[in-house]
Design an enzyme around this catalytic site. Structure first.
Site, PDB file in Angstrom:
ATOM      1  N   ASP A  36      16.751  13.767 -26.901  1.00  0.00           N
ATOM      2  CA  ASP A  36      16.644  12.359 -26.474  1.00  0.00           C
ATOM      3  C   ASP A  36      15.684  12.174 -25.303  1.00  0.00           C
ATOM      4  O   ASP A  36      15.765  11.179 -24.571  1.00  0.00           O
ATOM      5  CB  ASP A  36      18.024  11.775 -26.113  1.00  0.00           C
ATOM      6  CG  ASP A  36      18.974  11.766 -27.297  1.00  0.00           C
ATOM      7  OD1 ASP A  36      18.509  11.561 -28.419  1.00  0.00           O
ATOM      8  OD2 ASP A  36      20.170  11.982 -27.091  1.00  0.00           O
ATOM      9  N   GLU A  54      19.894  -1.338 -33.539  1.00  0.00           N
ATOM     10  CA  GLU A  54      19.342  -0.201 -34.297  1.00  0.00           C
ATOM     11  C   GLU A  54      18.622  -0.629 -35.569  1.00  0.00           C
ATOM     12  O   GLU A  54      17.498  -0.194 -35.830  1.00  0.00           O
ATOM     13  CB  GLU A  54      20.467   0.771 -34.678  1.00  0.00           C
ATOM     14  CG  GLU A  54      21.104   1.442 -33.488  1.00  0.00           C
ATOM     15  CD  GLU A  54      22.140   2.482 -33.900  1.00  0.00           C
ATOM     16  OE1 GLU A  54      21.871   3.279 -34.803  1.00  0.00           O
ATOM     17  OE2 GLU A  54      23.232   2.489 -33.321  1.00  0.00           O
ATOM     18  N   HIS A 100      18.628   6.257 -31.131  1.00  0.00           N
ATOM     19  CA  HIS A 100      19.792   6.684 -30.362  1.00  0.00           C
ATOM     20  C   HIS A 100      20.579   5.440 -29.945  1.00  0.00           C
ATOM     21  O   HIS A 100      19.988   4.460 -29.477  1.00  0.00           O
ATOM     22  CB  HIS A 100      19.361   7.485 -29.127  1.00  0.00           C
ATOM     23  CG  HIS A 100      20.524   7.981 -28.336  1.00  0.00           C
ATOM     24  ND1 HIS A 100      21.277   9.062 -28.747  1.00  0.00           N
ATOM     25  CD2 HIS A 100      21.114   7.504 -27.216  1.00  0.00           C
ATOM     26  CE1 HIS A 100      22.267   9.243 -27.891  1.00  0.00           C
ATOM     27  NE2 HIS A 100      22.204   8.304 -26.957  1.00  0.00           N
ATOM     28  N   ASN A 120      13.301   9.008 -33.424  1.00  0.00           N
ATOM     29  CA  ASN A 120      14.763   9.065 -33.537  1.00  0.00           C
ATOM     30  C   ASN A 120      15.360   7.762 -33.011  1.00  0.00           C
ATOM     31  O   ASN A 120      14.830   7.168 -32.073  1.00  0.00           O
ATOM     32  CB  ASN A 120      15.288  10.223 -32.674  1.00  0.00           C
ATOM     33  CG  ASN A 120      16.811  10.306 -32.664  1.00  0.00           C
ATOM     34  OD1 ASN A 120      17.466  10.262 -33.707  1.00  0.00           O
ATOM     35  ND2 ASN A 120      17.394  10.401 -31.472  1.00  0.00           N
ATOM     36  N   GLY A 129      24.310   6.480 -43.382  1.00  0.00           N
ATOM     37  CA  GLY A 129      22.965   6.032 -43.725  1.00  0.00           C
ATOM     38  C   GLY A 129      22.715   4.539 -43.619  1.00  0.00           C
ATOM     39  O   GLY A 129      21.878   4.000 -44.341  1.00  0.00           O
ATOM     40  N   THR A 130      23.404   3.843 -42.707  1.00  0.00           N
ATOM     41  CA  THR A 130      23.112   2.407 -42.584  1.00  0.00           C
ATOM     42  C   THR A 130      21.713   2.197 -42.000  1.00  0.00           C
ATOM     43  O   THR A 130      21.049   1.210 -42.325  1.00  0.00           O
ATOM     44  CB  THR A 130      24.157   1.669 -41.716  1.00  0.00           C
ATOM     45  OG1 THR A 130      24.119   2.171 -40.378  1.00  0.00           O
ATOM     46  CG2 THR A 130      25.557   1.811 -42.287  1.00  0.00           C
ATOM     47  N   ASN A 131      21.259   3.093 -41.153  1.00  0.00           N
ATOM     48  CA  ASN A 131      19.891   2.977 -40.637  1.00  0.00           C
ATOM     49  C   ASN A 131      18.871   3.258 -41.730  1.00  0.00           C
ATOM     50  O   ASN A 131      17.820   2.622 -41.782  1.00  0.00           O
ATOM     51  CB  ASN A 131      19.681   3.915 -39.442  1.00  0.00           C
ATOM     52  CG  ASN A 131      20.194   3.295 -38.156  1.00  0.00           C
ATOM     53  OD1 ASN A 131      19.621   2.331 -37.658  1.00  0.00           O
ATOM     54  ND2 ASN A 131      21.296   3.817 -37.649  1.00  0.00           N
TER      55      ASN A 131
HETATM   56  C1  GAR Z   1      23.840   5.580 -35.553  1.00  0.00           C
HETATM   57  O1  GAR Z   1      24.549   4.782 -34.639  1.00  0.00           O
HETATM   58  C2  GAR Z   1      22.786   6.386 -34.832  1.00  0.00           C
HETATM   59  O2  GAR Z   1      22.173   5.716 -33.779  1.00  0.00           O
HETATM   60  C3  GAR Z   1      23.608   7.536 -34.313  1.00  0.00           C
HETATM   61  O3  GAR Z   1      24.530   7.814 -35.351  1.00  0.00           O
HETATM   62  C4  GAR Z   1      24.749   6.654 -36.145  1.00  0.00           C
HETATM   63  C5  GAR Z   1      24.410   6.978 -37.586  1.00  0.00           C
HETATM   64  O4  GAR Z   1      24.729   5.923 -38.449  1.00  0.00           O
HETATM   65  N1  GAR Z   1      22.771   8.644 -33.991  1.00  0.00           N
HETATM   66  C6  GAR Z   1      23.002   9.462 -32.978  1.00  0.00           C
HETATM   67  O5  GAR Z   1      23.972   9.378 -32.265  1.00  0.00           O
HETATM   68  C7  GAR Z   1      21.951  10.549 -32.764  1.00  0.00           C
HETATM   69  N2  GAR Z   1      22.006  11.055 -31.429  1.00  0.00           N
HETATM   70  P1  GAR Z   1      24.085   5.773 -39.898  1.00  0.00           P
HETATM   71  O6  GAR Z   1      24.233   7.112 -40.638  1.00  0.00           O
HETATM   72  O7  GAR Z   1      24.908   4.698 -40.543  1.00  0.00           O
HETATM   73  O8  GAR Z   1      22.646   5.379 -39.743  1.00  0.00           O
END
Ligand code: GAR
Length: 204
Positions: free
Chosen positions: A152, A182, A111, A109, A13-15
Site C-alpha cells: 500500500d 471504490e 484499498h 490496487n 469480485g464486486t470491484n
Molecule cells: C474491497 O473492499 C477491496 O478494497 C479490499 O477487499 C474488498 C474486496 O471486495 N481490498 C483490500 O483490502 C486489499 N488490501 P471485492 O472482491 O468485492 O472487490
C-alpha cells in the site's frame, strides 16, 4: 490499440464487476479486460468474469507450494496474454519486489481506506473498517495507488472520502465505501492509466 487489462481477484469480485460495467458503459475506453486471475478457485469473481466472457485463470499459492512459484505462474500468464495493466481488485495476496519491479507503474490496487491511514501489512478487507471504527475516525474512504514493493506504499492515483456514521458497523461502512468510492475510482483510475500508456506510445 486498446491496452490489455488483467484483473487479479480473490473473492466476491464486486470491484471486478464495477470494472466490467465501466467497460460496457464506456468509462473504460482505452483498455479492455482480457484476463481475470484468481488466487482461489472458489472466488465468485470467476463467475462474474465468465458471465462477461472474459478468460479466467486460477493460480493457487497453496497448490504451487511457494511464493516464488505462485508469482512465476502469474508472470507466465501475464506474458502469454500480453497484459499491459494489472489491476488488483480485492486480491488478498502480497506480491514481492521480484514481481512488482517487473511492472513499474503498470500495477494498480484499490484499498478501502484513505492511505496512509489503516493500510500496509495486515490491513485488508473488513479488518480495515474495524480499525477505522475502533480509532473513531469521522471520515474514511478508498484509495487507488500504483503498486510497488511496499504494501500500500506506491504513488496515489485517486482517493475518495466517505463519511463515517454514528451507528456504522464494519460491514455497513465497508458497503458504503465500496458503493460510493471504490466502484467509482477504480474504473476511472484504470482508464486514466490506460489512456496515459496510449498517449506515451503516441509521443514516442
Ligand atoms: C474491497 O473492499 C477491496 O478494497 C479490499 O477487499 C474488498 C474486496 O471486495 N481490498 C483490500 O483490502 C486489499 N488490501 P471485492 O472482491 O468485492 O472487490
Amino acid at each position: 490499440m486498446l491496452k490489455n487489462i488483467a484483473v487479479l481477484v480473490s473473492g466476491g469480485g464486486t470491484n471486478l464487476q464495477a470494472l466490467i460495467d465501466a467497460q460496457k458503459s464506456g468509462i473504460i475506453k482505452s483498455g479492455k479486460i482480457t484476463a481475470v486471475i484468481s488466487s482461489s478457485k472458489n472466488a465468485y469473481a470467476l463467475t462474474r468474469a465468465e458471465n462477461a466472457g472474459i478468460k479466467t485463470f486460477v493460480v493457487s499459492k497453496k497448490e504451487l507450494g511457494s511464493q516464488d512459484k505462485f508469482e512465476e505462474e502469474i508472470i507466465k500468464i501475464l506474458g502469454s496474454e500480453k497484459i499491459d495493466l494489472i489491476v488488483l481488485a480485492g486480491f488478498m495476496c502480497i506480491l514481492t519486489e521480484n514481481f512488482t519491479s517487473r511492472y513499474p507503474k503498470r500495477i494498480i490496487n484499490v484499498h478501502p481506506s484513505l492511505i496512509p491511514s489503516f493500510c500496509g501489512k495486515g490491513f485488508y478487507g473488513l479488518k480495515v473498517h474495524e480499525a477505522a471504527l475502533k480509532y473513531g475516525v469521522k471520515v474514511s474512504g478508498a484509495t487507488v495507488h500504483f503498486v510497488n514493493e511496499i504494501p500500500d506504499g506506491g504513488e496515489i492515483i485517486m482517493q475518495k472520502a466517505v463519511s463515517v456514521r454514528k451507528n456504522d458497523t464494519p460491514e455497513t461502512l465497508q458497503k458504503r465505501i465500496m458503493q460510493n468510492a471504490e466502484w467509482k475510482i477504480l474504473p476511472k483510475s484504470a482508464e486514466y492509466v490506460c489512456r496515459n500508456l496510449l498517449k506515451n506510445e503516441k509521443d514516442k
